[in-house]
Each structure stands twice: as structure tokens, then as C-alpha cells.
Design an enzyme around this catalytic site. Sequence first.
Site, PDB file in Angstrom:
ATOM      1  N   GLU A 142     130.926  33.157 106.241  1.00  0.00           N
ATOM      2  CA  GLU A 142     130.261  33.549 104.765  1.00  0.00           C
ATOM      3  C   GLU A 142     131.244  34.348 103.981  1.00  0.00           C
ATOM      4  O   GLU A 142     131.802  35.181 104.226  1.00  0.00           O
ATOM      5  CB  GLU A 142     128.694  33.923 105.211  1.00  0.00           C
ATOM      6  CG  GLU A 142     127.904  34.061 104.073  1.00  0.00           C
ATOM      7  CD  GLU A 142     127.728  32.904 103.207  1.00  0.00           C
ATOM      8  OE1 GLU A 142     128.637  32.060 102.722  1.00  0.00           O
ATOM      9  OE2 GLU A 142     126.425  32.414 102.976  1.00  0.00           O
ATOM     10  N   ASP A 143     130.916  34.137 102.729  1.00  0.00           N
ATOM     11  CA  ASP A 143     131.588  34.834 101.778  1.00  0.00           C
ATOM     12  C   ASP A 143     130.677  36.000 101.370  1.00  0.00           C
ATOM     13  O   ASP A 143     131.563  37.302 101.304  1.00  0.00           O
ATOM     14  CB  ASP A 143     131.898  34.017 100.480  1.00  0.00           C
ATOM     15  CG  ASP A 143     130.571  33.472  99.685  1.00  0.00           C
ATOM     16  OD1 ASP A 143     129.350  33.287 100.548  1.00  0.00           O
ATOM     17  OD2 ASP A 143     130.681  32.759  98.640  1.00  0.00           O
TER      18      ASP A 143
ATOM     19  N   LYS B 232     125.967  42.770 100.745  1.00  0.00           N
ATOM     20  CA  LYS B 232     125.385  43.521  99.753  1.00  0.00           C
ATOM     21  C   LYS B 232     124.169  43.999 100.306  1.00  0.00           C
ATOM     22  O   LYS B 232     122.957  43.248 100.384  1.00  0.00           O
ATOM     23  CB  LYS B 232     124.945  42.540  98.442  1.00  0.00           C
ATOM     24  CG  LYS B 232     125.739  42.624  97.342  1.00  0.00           C
ATOM     25  CD  LYS B 232     125.277  41.876  96.443  1.00  0.00           C
ATOM     26  CE  LYS B 232     126.185  40.900  95.598  1.00  0.00           C
ATOM     27  NZ  LYS B 232     125.645  40.118  94.436  1.00  0.00           N
TER      28      LYS B 232
ATOM     29  N   ARG C 229     136.720  30.683  91.372  1.00  0.00           N
ATOM     30  CA  ARG C 229     137.084  30.868  92.638  1.00  0.00           C
ATOM     31  C   ARG C 229     138.484  31.355  92.881  1.00  0.00           C
ATOM     32  O   ARG C 229     138.756  31.849  93.995  1.00  0.00           O
ATOM     33  CB  ARG C 229     136.527  29.491  93.103  1.00  0.00           C
ATOM     34  CG  ARG C 229     135.104  29.249  93.083  1.00  0.00           C
ATOM     35  CD  ARG C 229     134.858  28.034  94.111  1.00  0.00           C
ATOM     36  NE  ARG C 229     133.451  27.502  93.813  1.00  0.00           N
ATOM     37  CZ  ARG C 229     132.605  27.784  94.599  1.00  0.00           C
ATOM     38  NH1 ARG C 229     132.228  28.942  95.328  1.00  0.00           N
ATOM     39  NH2 ARG C 229     131.269  27.167  94.198  1.00  0.00           N
TER      40      ARG C 229
ATOM     41  N   PHE D  65     127.148  41.758  90.749  1.00  0.00           N
ATOM     42  CA  PHE D  65     127.532  40.201  90.847  1.00  0.00           C
ATOM     43  C   PHE D  65     129.140  40.137  90.958  1.00  0.00           C
ATOM     44  O   PHE D  65     129.688  40.605  89.870  1.00  0.00           O
ATOM     45  CB  PHE D  65     127.028  39.565  89.736  1.00  0.00           C
ATOM     46  CG  PHE D  65     127.026  37.968  90.414  1.00  0.00           C
ATOM     47  CD1 PHE D  65     126.035  37.481  91.185  1.00  0.00           C
ATOM     48  CD2 PHE D  65     128.020  37.188  89.952  1.00  0.00           C
ATOM     49  CE1 PHE D  65     126.047  36.088  91.838  1.00  0.00           C
ATOM     50  CE2 PHE D  65     128.044  35.645  90.303  1.00  0.00           C
ATOM     51  CZ  PHE D  65     126.852  35.297  91.157  1.00  0.00           C
TER      52      PHE D  65
ATOM     53  N   ASP E  24     132.053  32.302  93.087  1.00  0.00           N
ATOM     54  CA  ASP E  24     131.800  31.760  91.903  1.00  0.00           C
ATOM     55  C   ASP E  24     130.828  32.235  91.079  1.00  0.00           C
ATOM     56  O   ASP E  24     129.810  32.926  91.825  1.00  0.00           O
ATOM     57  CB  ASP E  24     131.794  30.212  91.966  1.00  0.00           C
ATOM     58  CG  ASP E  24     130.633  29.770  92.238  1.00  0.00           C
ATOM     59  OD1 ASP E  24     129.917  30.372  93.326  1.00  0.00           O
ATOM     60  OD2 ASP E  24     129.875  29.015  91.633  1.00  0.00           O
TER      61      ASP E  24
ATOM     62  N   GLY F 170     131.821  28.797  98.829  1.00  0.00           N
ATOM     63  CA  GLY F 170     132.400  30.206  98.550  1.00  0.00           C
ATOM     64  C   GLY F 170     133.434  30.637  99.622  1.00  0.00           C
ATOM     65  O   GLY F 170     134.210  31.491  99.439  1.00  0.00           O
TER      66      GLY F 170
ATOM     67  N   ASP G 219     123.784  38.268 100.673  1.00  0.00           N
ATOM     68  CA  ASP G 219     122.754  39.054  99.626  1.00  0.00           C
ATOM     69  C   ASP G 219     121.462  39.247 100.016  1.00  0.00           C
ATOM     70  O   ASP G 219     121.304  40.099 100.782  1.00  0.00           O
ATOM     71  CB  ASP G 219     123.138  37.990  98.306  1.00  0.00           C
ATOM     72  CG  ASP G 219     122.479  38.652  97.033  1.00  0.00           C
ATOM     73  OD1 ASP G 219     122.432  39.934  97.107  1.00  0.00           O
ATOM     74  OD2 ASP G 219     121.734  37.712  96.348  1.00  0.00           O
TER      75      ASP G 219
END
Length: 178
Positions: free
Chosen positions: A98-99, A130, A164, A151, A158, A43, A102
Site C-alpha cells: 500500500e502507498d 498516518k 503521481r 495530505f 495523487d 497509488g 489513513d
Amino acid sequence: MNSDFKSILLSREKIDAAVKQMGERITQDYNGEEIVLVCILRGAFIFCADLARSIDLPVEVDFISASSYGRATESSGNVQINKDLEMDIEGKNVMLVEDIIDSGLTLKTLRDMMLLRNPKSIRIVTLLDKTERRKADIHPDYCCFDIPDEFVVGYGLDYDSRYRNVPDVMVLDEKVYS
Ligand code: IMP
Ligand code: MG
């Protein structure tokens, strides 16, 4: 707009500005020191590529791949390392890239694993956070955007390996995954 998407959350222009600013901030904070960007596949690959070019320091890049998501949109908490670093990070300034954070379970596992290798320092940079969904005790040192609990896909992120390549960050319509 593709009907798989509910709305646009972050435009490419907004992302671009935030990533450039983040690169400048990191450049200042490290004050000429060398850093290793550890890109968390898959990601973060686009974010990491853009961020690397916004940092004016000696930069090395390596890749690690972990997974806890399958088709579902929630972390299983069971984090698997699929591909480890090739570089020895002992004594180096490591930046985990990191993308999205969560639950934080993926990053916590990776950070704990990296700490055992005795880096000089370890920090976390994330494109998205998040915060309201956090389960693990993880706080990014650098975060481009705090986002609500939806989401999202695009700019590297993705759903089931798709989207992506979408240049903006989009909210995925529930009908795609329910
Ligand atoms: P965590 O372990 O729950 O923090 O999950 C982190 C990973 O889950 C991220 O690196 C993403 O790959 C994936 N993920 C979490 N939320 C989203 C999302 O909204 N869209 C796409 N991937 C997500
Ligand atoms: Mg990821």
C-alpha cells in the site's frame, strides 16, 4: 518548487534508502520463501516496483484496484473493488503493498477479502502511515515512514489523479483542494 506544494516531506534519496532497507528486512524475514506482492493500484505502483527490486526472494506480482476516494481528501469508507487479482493466492505468502494508510478502511476491506481465499500468510507493507487518523483496526507489519496528518502527493500518490510522477513526497497546499 511548484506552488501547489507547501513543503517537501520526504526526498527521493530518503525514500530510496528506506525502500532498500525494507526490501532487505523482508528478504530476511521470509527466509527463502516465495511471496506474492499484491500491489494496490494505483497509488502503490512506484513503491511496489522499487520494493520488488529490493527483495531477494522468488517474487510474484499481481494487482488489485480499490477506491474510496473521489475528489475529496477523506475516505468515504465505502470501498469499491475496481479490479480483482488474476492470480489464485490460496496457500501463498501474500504481501499487500500500500502507498499510505489513513483511516485503514481500504486495507481492512482488502485484507478481509484476501483472507477468505486461504493464503498461507498475509502481511501488509506500506510506504506511509498516518496513524493518528486510523478508524479501522489495521496495523501494517512493515512501514517505511510514519507521517503527520497532512495530505501528501508524489512517488505514486495523487490528488485528483495528478502529481503521481513527482519523485519526492510533497505536502499539498490546502489551496489546491479547498
Ligand atoms: P484509507 O482507506 O482512509 O486508509 O485510505 C487509503 C487510501 O487513500 C490510500 O491508498 C490513498 O490512495 C488515499 N490517501 C490517503 N491519504 C492520502 C494522502 O495524503 N495523499 C494521497 N492519497 C491518500
Ligand atoms: Mg491507494
